[in-house]
Design a protein around this motif. Sequence first.
Motif, mmCIF file in Angstrom:
data_model
loop_
_atom_site.group_PDB
_atom_site.id
_atom_site.type_symbol
_atom_site.label_atom_id
_atom_site.label_comp_id
_atom_site.label_asym_id
_atom_site.label_seq_id
_atom_site.Cartn_x
_atom_site.Cartn_y
_atom_site.Cartn_z
ATOM 1 N N THR A 126 -27.118 40.843 -94.519
ATOM 2 C CA THR A 126 -27.690 41.844 -93.367
ATOM 3 C C THR A 126 -26.476 42.569 -92.786
ATOM 4 O OG1 THR A 126 -27.994 40.026 -91.859
ATOM 5 C CG2 THR A 126 -29.853 40.841 -93.356
ATOM 6 N N TYR A 133 -27.532 50.964 -93.051
ATOM 7 C CA TYR A 133 -28.743 51.539 -92.099
ATOM 8 C C TYR A 133 -28.029 52.709 -91.211
ATOM 9 C CZ TYR A 133 -32.568 48.489 -93.691
ATOM 10 O OH TYR A 133 -33.477 47.784 -94.398
ATOM 11 N N TRP A 142 -33.035 58.054 -92.394
ATOM 12 C CA TRP A 142 -34.109 57.355 -91.734
ATOM 13 C C TRP A 142 -34.279 58.051 -90.459
ATOM 14 C CZ3 TRP A 142 -30.805 54.210 -94.193
ATOM 15 C CH2 TRP A 142 -31.276 53.197 -95.433
ATOM 16 N N GLU A 147 -38.396 52.809 -88.788
ATOM 17 C CA GLU A 147 -38.369 52.981 -90.216
ATOM 18 C C GLU A 147 -37.438 51.752 -90.803
ATOM 19 O OE1 GLU A 147 -37.337 56.602 -92.079
ATOM 20 O OE2 GLU A 147 -38.718 57.660 -90.589
ATOM 21 N N LEU A 148 -36.289 51.276 -90.063
ATOM 22 C CA LEU A 148 -35.629 50.621 -90.683
ATOM 23 C C LEU A 148 -36.179 49.009 -90.524
ATOM 24 C CD1 LEU A 148 -32.181 51.524 -88.929
ATOM 25 C CD2 LEU A 148 -33.185 52.245 -91.144
ATOM 26 N N ASN A 151 -38.300 47.968 -93.265
ATOM 27 C CA ASN A 151 -37.691 47.420 -94.534
ATOM 28 C C ASN A 151 -37.269 45.712 -94.567
ATOM 29 O OD1 ASN A 151 -37.804 49.882 -95.931
ATOM 30 N ND2 ASN A 151 -35.828 50.684 -94.806
ATOM 31 N N TRP A 152 -37.287 45.461 -93.310
ATOM 32 C CA TRP A 152 -36.608 43.933 -93.388
ATOM 33 C C TRP A 152 -37.813 42.864 -93.472
ATOM 34 C CZ3 TRP A 152 -37.499 39.323 -90.775
ATOM 35 C CH2 TRP A 152 -36.091 38.505 -91.037
#
Length: 190
Positions: A126, A133, A142, A147-148, A151-152
């Motif tokens: 990560t 990111y 993004w 929005e990020l 994704n997680w």
Amino acid sequence: MQWLRDNLGLIRTAAETEEIAATVEDAGGAYFVPAFSGLFAPHWDMYARGAIVGLTRYVTRAHLVRATLEAICYQTREVLEAMEADTGLKLSALKVDGGAVANNLLMQLQADILGVQVTRPIVRETTALGAAYLAGLATGVWANDGELRANWGVDRVFKPQWDETRRREGYQGWQKAVERARGWVERDRE
């Protein structure tokens, strides 16, 4: 792990530590303090040296490998306790990343030793993902951090299984082992 592999020859790869350590229920009373260049946070003792304590004839290679995995977790606990003392905030869960998180036994031990849930994400690197990111945010890939977050994803959650007595006694043993390793090198007297 590198020391177990390169110096002692107890393992061939870090990945096999999970299988080896899982063959025993505990470290057999052995503790490994990896203070090869002293103890860092939160001790800051450059005179400490590595130690393996609590050995008996009963202790095997598997116990030493497990003690090494536990050492990673106990060191994490020490740093987190120092952070809690400094901030007044209590850790309620731990999110992990990096190569070591592939070891399920290590992650379970971390949950057991900390007494909190440990969450492993789908993407295990990560830190690199975060850099990507940030670049994506800066270039408009993004629109926002929402929005990020979408994704997680969670790969697995490890919940503590040790009772408080086992957690306390294990940590007390660790602290005793660390105390034995501290100040090992005599300071120059001028």
